[in-house]
Design an enzyme around this catalytic site. Sequence first.
Site, PDB file in Angstrom:
ATOM      1  N   SER A 189      53.623  -4.172 -74.225  1.00  0.00           N
ATOM      2  CA  SER A 189      54.662  -4.779 -73.402  1.00  0.00           C
ATOM      3  C   SER A 189      55.187  -3.798 -72.346  1.00  0.00           C
ATOM      4  O   SER A 189      54.397  -3.244 -71.605  1.00  0.00           O
ATOM      5  CB  SER A 189      55.768  -5.282 -74.339  1.00  0.00           C
ATOM      6  OG  SER A 189      56.446  -6.330 -73.735  1.00  0.00           O
TER       7      SER A 189
ATOM      8  N   LYS B 217      52.891  -1.305 -69.894  1.00  0.00           N
ATOM      9  CA  LYS B 217      52.984  -0.968 -68.466  1.00  0.00           C
ATOM     10  C   LYS B 217      52.973   0.558 -68.343  1.00  0.00           C
ATOM     11  O   LYS B 217      52.316   1.148 -67.485  1.00  0.00           O
ATOM     12  CB  LYS B 217      54.289  -1.534 -67.861  1.00  0.00           C
ATOM     13  CG  LYS B 217      54.540  -3.040 -68.111  1.00  0.00           C
ATOM     14  CD  LYS B 217      55.863  -3.511 -67.489  1.00  0.00           C
ATOM     15  CE  LYS B 217      56.600  -4.628 -68.223  1.00  0.00           C
ATOM     16  NZ  LYS B 217      55.989  -5.903 -68.352  1.00  0.00           N
TER      17      LYS B 217
ATOM     18  N   TRP C  56      54.373 -15.703 -70.974  1.00  0.00           N
ATOM     19  CA  TRP C  56      55.279 -14.918 -70.119  1.00  0.00           C
ATOM     20  C   TRP C  56      54.529 -13.738 -69.486  1.00  0.00           C
ATOM     21  O   TRP C  56      54.805 -13.324 -68.373  1.00  0.00           O
ATOM     22  CB  TRP C  56      56.448 -14.444 -70.984  1.00  0.00           C
ATOM     23  CG  TRP C  56      57.570 -13.718 -70.308  1.00  0.00           C
ATOM     24  CD1 TRP C  56      58.039 -12.479 -70.629  1.00  0.00           C
ATOM     25  CD2 TRP C  56      58.411 -14.192 -69.256  1.00  0.00           C
ATOM     26  NE1 TRP C  56      59.107 -12.150 -69.837  1.00  0.00           N
ATOM     27  CE2 TRP C  56      59.362 -13.183 -68.981  1.00  0.00           C
ATOM     28  CE3 TRP C  56      58.462 -15.368 -68.507  1.00  0.00           C
ATOM     29  CZ2 TRP C  56      60.339 -13.305 -67.992  1.00  0.00           C
ATOM     30  CZ3 TRP C  56      59.434 -15.497 -67.520  1.00  0.00           C
ATOM     31  CH2 TRP C  56      60.350 -14.474 -67.270  1.00  0.00           C
TER      32      TRP C  56
ATOM     33  N   HIS D  87      53.377 -12.635 -78.600  1.00  0.00           N
ATOM     34  CA  HIS D  87      53.647 -11.309 -78.037  1.00  0.00           C
ATOM     35  C   HIS D  87      53.929 -10.321 -79.175  1.00  0.00           C
ATOM     36  O   HIS D  87      55.011 -10.341 -79.766  1.00  0.00           O
ATOM     37  CB  HIS D  87      54.879 -11.467 -77.145  1.00  0.00           C
ATOM     38  CG  HIS D  87      55.200 -10.282 -76.305  1.00  0.00           C
ATOM     39  ND1 HIS D  87      54.425  -9.890 -75.247  1.00  0.00           N
ATOM     40  CD2 HIS D  87      56.242  -9.412 -76.348  1.00  0.00           C
ATOM     41  CE1 HIS D  87      54.969  -8.832 -74.674  1.00  0.00           C
ATOM     42  NE2 HIS D  87      56.069  -8.528 -75.327  1.00  0.00           N
TER      43      HIS D  87
HETATM   44  C1  GTR Z   1      60.495  -8.704 -71.699  1.00  0.00           C
HETATM   45  C2  GTR Z   1      60.032  -8.403 -70.301  1.00  0.00           C
HETATM   46  C3  GTR Z   1      58.576  -8.110 -70.301  1.00  0.00           C
HETATM   47  C4  GTR Z   1      58.173  -7.176 -71.409  1.00  0.00           C
HETATM   48  C5  GTR Z   1      58.987  -7.321 -72.669  1.00  0.00           C
HETATM   49  C6  GTR Z   1      58.949  -6.157 -73.642  1.00  0.00           C
HETATM   50  O1  GTR Z   1      61.802  -9.102 -71.785  1.00  0.00           O
HETATM   51  O2  GTR Z   1      60.322  -9.515 -69.512  1.00  0.00           O
HETATM   52  O3  GTR Z   1      58.184  -7.636 -69.042  1.00  0.00           O
HETATM   53  O4  GTR Z   1      58.176  -5.879 -70.999  1.00  0.00           O
HETATM   54  O5  GTR Z   1      60.309  -7.540 -72.424  1.00  0.00           O
HETATM   55  O6  GTR Z   1      58.765  -5.028 -73.273  1.00  0.00           O
HETATM   56  O7  GTR Z   1      59.170  -6.412 -74.809  1.00  0.00           O
END
Ligand code: GTR
Length: 434
Positions: A274, A278, A365, A415
Amino acid sequence: MNQPHLRPLTSIIITFLAFSTLLPSSEVAAQPSGFNYNESRVPDFSLPELLKLQDGSAVTSAQQWRSNRRPEVLALFQDHVFGQQPNAVPRLRTRERSRKQDALEGRAVRREITVFFSDNDNGPSMDILVYTPADAETPVPCFMGFNFHGNHSVDPDPAIHITTSWVRDDSKRGNIDHRATEKSRGKSSSRWPVEMIVSRGYGVATIYYGDVDPDFDDGFKNGIHSILEPHTTARAGNAGGSISAWSWALSRGLDVLEMDPLVDGSRVSTFGHSRLGKTSLWAGASDERFAMVISNDSGCGGAALSRRRFGETVKRINTSFPHWFCINHRQYNDNENASPVDHHMLMALIAPRPVYVGSAEKDLWADPHGEMLSLFHAGPVFELLGRKGLPNDNVATVNQPIQTDVGYHIRTGKHDVTDFDWTQYMNFADRHLK
Ligand code: GTR
């Protein structure tokens, strides 16, 4: 006044609010409304050309990519997306904080190594938790990545120090008033199958990202910024955001692993999920010492193509998390086509080193197909450097990993990081790091 029709609506809203507060925050935010999740509504766009220099001339050789185009692309990401990484490299000091020769019932050596970023023991520091196979006779290849909740959340082992850094409040997890408690031990162990990893001959090193830069917008005063940034002038448009700070610290982790007798520093893969996916990509793109790069569900600002505007958008991410990217990145809010880059170029910066992108079917997402397309469109650079990219841009079949010199899978589920993900990453590492 009698308004019978209002009652059900009010109670629906109250029930929804009550229910949503019971859900873990990751579930609530999984698919916010008001964004596109429909492939047929992805706008038309054309991607910036990878193999063309900014003066318009074509890049036709590996040499030109290396000497001319790659530095341009790297600078574009520094100036328009993540911002510069800190350019000071403080003198690092390390101290072994703990060691267990027979961790995981004798299968692993487990260490905690504190890395101090200054000469002050009370200044910013990070702890690297490292597991290496107990039976290894030579230094092992290793995965290194940040965790979200503290090293103590990775394994229930009571000897691992509980982080004293800022943590996100989460009473169910045992994080109260931004401090972790005993209750949070081992709570993220499903994402860190340390036993499975060492049993396949790999080391695994993890760092709590909050040690480096607590994940909230404080104007870049805490964490490593407290020693690396002067705070006398306004921040430049390309000053690095938190993702740059975290990725810089992964490189400092690599500095330490390069000196480590149990790990082979020339065979370290970044890993991250997540926002930390990045970070893993940006670390791998910025620091060519990383031998391999893994992005798990990194989505917008990571593996996904921004121009698709599928799921999370540039505007949304810059609004929800103003501290992650550089200020210049905000120019592309609702204006993605104006950016000189898209994220296939981030993948290309990693070439010819192996890069693996993992997606999840329910993680709309993060735009799973857009994550794959980035990798696909980086293909020409991999080919130019004598490597094979993804064979085609077809929507990938769920649970059927594709592995060449790059790797991709979309697995069933949400996720998260699962054993399925790790199994693929290790299969891929078997081809490239062993
Ligand atoms: C979310 C965000 C994502 C992702 C995620 C995470 O809220 O929108 O880009 O990075 O968090 O890191 O868990």
